[in-house]
Motif scaffolding. Sequence first.
Motif, PDB file in Angstrom:
ATOM      1  N   LYS A 200      86.609  27.941  34.317  1.00  0.00           N
ATOM      2  CA  LYS A 200      87.231  27.726  33.013  1.00  0.00           C
ATOM      3  C   LYS A 200      87.746  29.072  32.505  1.00  0.00           C
ATOM      4  O   LYS A 200      86.959  29.998  32.291  1.00  0.00           O
ATOM      5  CB  LYS A 200      86.209  27.170  32.014  1.00  0.00           C
ATOM      6  N   ASP A 204      83.956  26.621  28.364  1.00  0.00           N
ATOM      7  CA  ASP A 204      82.996  26.558  29.461  1.00  0.00           C
ATOM      8  C   ASP A 204      82.771  25.099  29.849  1.00  0.00           C
ATOM      9  O   ASP A 204      83.441  24.198  29.343  1.00  0.00           O
ATOM     10  CB  ASP A 204      81.686  27.257  29.069  1.00  0.00           C
ATOM     11  N   TRP A 205      81.829  24.867  30.757  1.00  0.00           N
ATOM     12  CA  TRP A 205      81.582  23.518  31.287  1.00  0.00           C
ATOM     13  C   TRP A 205      80.481  22.774  30.529  1.00  0.00           C
ATOM     14  O   TRP A 205      80.043  21.720  30.957  1.00  0.00           O
ATOM     15  CB  TRP A 205      81.223  23.619  32.775  1.00  0.00           C
ATOM     16  N   HIS A 209      81.336  15.764  31.777  1.00  0.00           N
ATOM     17  CA  HIS A 209      82.366  15.723  32.803  1.00  0.00           C
ATOM     18  C   HIS A 209      81.944  14.734  33.887  1.00  0.00           C
ATOM     19  O   HIS A 209      80.759  14.448  34.055  1.00  0.00           O
ATOM     20  CB  HIS A 209      82.584  17.105  33.422  1.00  0.00           C
TER      21      HIS A 209
END
Length: 331
Positions: A200, A204-205, A209
């Motif tokens: 990213k 951020d992650w 997802h």
Amino acid sequence: MRGAVAFRDDFTNAHLNPNHWITQVTSGTGWRNEFQVYTNDQRNLYIKNGHLYLKPTLTIDSGHFTQHDLYHGVMDVKKTWGTCTYAPNRGCLRDAKDGLLLPILSARIDSIATLKYGQITVRAQIPRGDWIWPAIWLMPKHSIYGPWPKSGEIDMMEAACNEHAVWDNGQKVGIQRVQSTLHLGTDHAHDHQVYDWAFKSKGDWHDFHDYKLYWTPDHVIMSIDDQVITRMDIPDGSTVWDHYKLHGTNPWKHGTKIAPFDQEFYLILNVAVGGTYTMFGDNTHYAYPKPWSNNDTDPAKNFWAGRHNWLPTWHGDDVAMIVDYVEMRHL
């Protein structure tokens, strides 16, 4: 039936379904030498609002162990949590005279359902917090080609959840990166990895997802929100052994071209912490000096001694991996 759902869990019940999952309870951290005990405690593994939480907590907050116990006590896993599912590597009994008792409690579950070819989707949010290491991965049910890594390993998602972790080249490799990896090889010293990362550039992650595995007799593809991260494609007339130009004695000569990935695998969800593996490299730049090194004799002790730096980055349920659903489909 082609594309039929083989298994799905939406975590809508009050408790984890024991017909779907095996809850691991063990202090056997394996060769990665992580710092957590996997427990069945409802503080580490629980369902809330239709989501599954796998959450690390401090051992001294459990009511079972004090600060003094970490340095001088004994951890009897079966006595403390009613069962022990894995005995090797001091998995059922630890004595502080052999090194600090593990300072973190967390969760790991293994699916009873298995899959050989098809699609797996896990919709999940990874944690945020220093030295937290979540994983969504698969291991072979029967290891028909022999012990790891001969029978393979499929890592759909792994992440180092530090806010600040940067390589010398400026690449952010904390929570801004997730990794997918295939492990295969002839022995521990010859673990061939097929891997890549998703980065990213902004943000951020730490959000929900879709982590997916698409797996056929010809290829293994892993993606995040349908963005392909890592893939293995074995053309007709070749094999995994030939394609990657591996050396030694081929353990898969009696398998198909994609062996060892031609057998039943089960799914694992876990949240580890720390460890002496490359997920937290000694030469990576962090927000403060890494509290242990990967060749320490008692890395957990040094990790725990540095908690004044990392514990302030752990906030409530942010440290949990939160899973919306898991689904397996036949090819």
